[in-house]
Design a protein around this motif. Structure first.
Motif, mmCIF file in Angstrom:
data_model
loop_
_atom_site.group_PDB
_atom_site.id
_atom_site.type_symbol
_atom_site.label_atom_id
_atom_site.label_comp_id
_atom_site.label_asym_id
_atom_site.label_seq_id
_atom_site.Cartn_x
_atom_site.Cartn_y
_atom_site.Cartn_z
ATOM 1 N N LEU A 107 -2.978 1.748 -8.162
ATOM 2 C CA LEU A 107 -2.169 2.353 -7.105
ATOM 3 C C LEU A 107 -0.945 3.053 -7.704
ATOM 4 O O LEU A 107 -0.557 4.134 -7.246
ATOM 5 C CB LEU A 107 -1.714 1.288 -6.098
ATOM 6 C CG LEU A 107 -2.770 0.676 -5.177
ATOM 7 C CD1 LEU A 107 -2.133 -0.409 -4.308
ATOM 8 C CD2 LEU A 107 -3.422 1.730 -4.291
ATOM 9 N N THR A 138 -1.064 4.897 4.215
ATOM 10 C CA THR A 138 -2.402 4.324 4.072
ATOM 11 C C THR A 138 -2.868 3.733 5.398
ATOM 12 O O THR A 138 -2.124 3.026 6.066
ATOM 13 C CB THR A 138 -2.423 3.203 3.004
ATOM 14 O OG1 THR A 138 -2.079 3.760 1.734
ATOM 15 C CG2 THR A 138 -3.807 2.563 2.903
ATOM 16 N N PRO A 143 -2.625 -1.168 7.149
ATOM 17 C CA PRO A 143 -3.056 -2.224 6.217
ATOM 18 C C PRO A 143 -2.195 -3.479 6.300
ATOM 19 O O PRO A 143 -0.982 -3.429 6.108
ATOM 20 C CB PRO A 143 -2.918 -1.558 4.844
ATOM 21 C CG PRO A 143 -1.840 -0.534 5.038
ATOM 22 C CD PRO A 143 -1.949 -0.059 6.464
ATOM 23 N N PHE A 177 -5.454 -3.759 -9.383
ATOM 24 C CA PHE A 177 -5.408 -2.932 -8.180
ATOM 25 C C PHE A 177 -4.046 -2.240 -8.060
ATOM 26 O O PHE A 177 -3.964 -1.036 -7.794
ATOM 27 C CB PHE A 177 -5.673 -3.808 -6.957
ATOM 28 C CG PHE A 177 -5.904 -3.047 -5.681
ATOM 29 C CD1 PHE A 177 -7.102 -2.402 -5.448
ATOM 30 C CD2 PHE A 177 -4.916 -2.987 -4.703
ATOM 31 C CE1 PHE A 177 -7.319 -1.704 -4.260
ATOM 32 C CE2 PHE A 177 -5.126 -2.304 -3.514
ATOM 33 C CZ PHE A 177 -6.334 -1.656 -3.293
ATOM 34 N N LYS A 178 -2.968 -2.988 -8.268
ATOM 35 C CA LYS A 178 -1.621 -2.425 -8.183
ATOM 36 C C LYS A 178 -1.370 -1.421 -9.312
ATOM 37 O O LYS A 178 -0.651 -0.437 -9.125
ATOM 38 C CB LYS A 178 -0.588 -3.555 -8.218
ATOM 39 C CG LYS A 178 -0.573 -4.395 -6.942
ATOM 40 C CD LYS A 178 0.147 -5.709 -7.130
ATOM 41 C CE LYS A 178 1.591 -5.529 -7.495
ATOM 42 N NZ LYS A 178 2.302 -6.833 -7.629
ATOM 43 N N PHE A 226 0.830 -1.191 0.000
ATOM 44 C CA PHE A 226 0.000 0.000 0.000
ATOM 45 C C PHE A 226 0.871 1.250 0.000
ATOM 46 O O PHE A 226 2.006 1.222 0.489
ATOM 47 C CB PHE A 226 -0.905 0.010 1.232
ATOM 48 C CG PHE A 226 -1.995 -1.032 1.206
ATOM 49 C CD1 PHE A 226 -3.243 -0.733 0.691
ATOM 50 C CD2 PHE A 226 -1.761 -2.313 1.680
ATOM 51 C CE1 PHE A 226 -4.247 -1.684 0.661
ATOM 52 C CE2 PHE A 226 -2.754 -3.277 1.656
ATOM 53 C CZ PHE A 226 -4.001 -2.958 1.139
ATOM 54 N N SER A 246 -5.673 6.206 -4.508
ATOM 55 C CA SER A 246 -5.700 5.641 -3.162
ATOM 56 C C SER A 246 -6.247 4.227 -3.219
ATOM 57 O O SER A 246 -6.754 3.780 -4.262
ATOM 58 C CB SER A 246 -6.581 6.495 -2.249
ATOM 59 O OG SER A 246 -7.949 6.414 -2.673
ATOM 60 N N ALA A 247 -6.158 3.514 -2.101
ATOM 61 C CA ALA A 247 -6.717 2.157 -2.050
ATOM 62 C C ALA A 247 -8.214 2.183 -2.335
ATOM 63 O O ALA A 247 -8.741 1.336 -3.066
ATOM 64 C CB ALA A 247 -6.441 1.539 -0.678
ATOM 65 N N LYS A 248 -8.903 3.150 -1.770
ATOM 66 C CA LYS A 248 -10.347 3.274 -1.994
ATOM 67 C C LYS A 248 -10.653 3.539 -3.464
ATOM 68 O O LYS A 248 -11.536 2.893 -4.055
ATOM 69 C CB LYS A 248 -10.906 4.411 -1.134
ATOM 70 C CG LYS A 248 -12.389 4.664 -1.338
ATOM 71 C CD LYS A 248 -12.868 5.826 -0.466
ATOM 72 C CE LYS A 248 -14.356 6.100 -0.699
ATOM 73 N NZ LYS A 248 -14.848 7.226 0.155
ATOM 74 N N SER A 256 -8.817 2.891 -6.062
ATOM 75 C CA SER A 256 -8.430 1.734 -6.872
ATOM 76 C C SER A 256 -9.493 0.644 -6.799
ATOM 77 O O SER A 256 -9.850 0.028 -7.809
ATOM 78 C CB SER A 256 -7.083 1.189 -6.391
ATOM 79 O OG SER A 256 -6.072 2.171 -6.515
ATOM 80 N N TYR A 257 -9.995 0.402 -5.614
ATOM 81 C CA TYR A 257 -11.049 -0.606 -5.413
ATOM 82 C C TYR A 257 -12.308 -0.218 -6.184
ATOM 83 O O TYR A 257 -12.913 -1.046 -6.877
ATOM 84 C CB TYR A 257 -11.342 -0.731 -3.924
ATOM 85 C CG TYR A 257 -12.419 -1.730 -3.571
ATOM 86 C CD1 TYR A 257 -12.104 -3.069 -3.344
ATOM 87 C CD2 TYR A 257 -13.754 -1.341 -3.444
ATOM 88 C CE1 TYR A 257 -13.091 -3.993 -3.015
ATOM 89 C CE2 TYR A 257 -14.744 -2.258 -3.115
ATOM 90 C CZ TYR A 257 -14.410 -3.579 -2.903
ATOM 91 O OH TYR A 257 -15.389 -4.489 -2.582
#
Length: 208
Positions: free
Chosen positions: A165, A89, A96, A161-162, A85, A170-172, A174-175
């Motif tokens: 990123l 994050t 995480p 996902f990567k 991450f 952000s992780a959110k 990307s999701y």
């Protein structure tokens, strides 16, 4: 009094190291509640897999057989090693842990029920996502078999996902981009709540 102090001076000297040990133990125990790195040793993933299976056994909604739970845990631990991450994050108030994040991901999407109306497999991948993945990767994915294999699903989503990123998302973000329109408006919030509960469960399991 002076003679008494001289007689037991070595004993008094031992008190200070003892106090340091006591205080450092208490401090370590506090840190342990927030840092699971000692529990999930990078060189030995068997404990990590075992605690994931233990968590799955507590989920009444899961329809996975014990063998499937072990395979699923193995896939999570294997592919979580490939996920990093961005610095800073946080998932809720917790840092995480990639394997726990993937576990919360699956719980959020399907409650560990591989057959559902949302999409393919335990991560509920949409047909649009699978088609776009085929086009970008140049591979053909069998909808009757391949897409339902946990390791294939994790490989697919982590590649995307990567990629997101790396673009600075952000992780959110990307999701949400990964699932596009096939996602509820509050799904990320639910994922974070699931992650917090899983993290707290692992804390309780990891304490002596």
């Amino acid at each position: 009094m002076k003679k008494l102090l001289l007689k037991y001076r070595h004993g008094f000297l031992l008190i200070f190291p003892l106090l340091l040990v006591i205080f450092s133990y208490k401090e370590a125990d506090t840190r342990f509640s927030y840092d699971l790195s000692r529990f999930f040793e990078k060189t030995d993933h068997s404990k990590e897999e075992a605690v994931i299976v233990s968590y799955l056994n507590r989920q009444e909604s899961s329809r996975l057989s014990h063998r499937r739970k072990k395979e699923f845990a193995r896939a999570i631990v294997r592919y979580s090693q490939k996920l990093q991450f961005p610095d800073g994050t946080m998932l809720g108030e917790y840092p995480p842990i990639p394997s726990l994040f993937l576990l919360a991901w699956a719980k959020t999407r399907t409650e560990f029920q591989p057959k559902n109306e949302k999409g393919y497999g335990i991560l509920a991948l949409s047909e649009i996502f699978v088609r776009e993945f085929e086009l970008s990767s140049g591979v053909k994915i069998n909808r009757d078999y391949d897409i339902h294999i946990d390791s294939i699903q994790f490989k697919m989503v982590l590649l995307k996902f990567k990629e997101y990123l790396a673009e600075g998302k952000s992780a959110k973000e990307s999701y949400q981009k990964l699932y596009g329109g096939n996602i509820h408006s509050n799904e990320w919030t639910i994922l974070i709540e699931n992650y917090k509960k899983i993290y707290e469960y692992v804390i309780s399991e990891s304490k002596p």
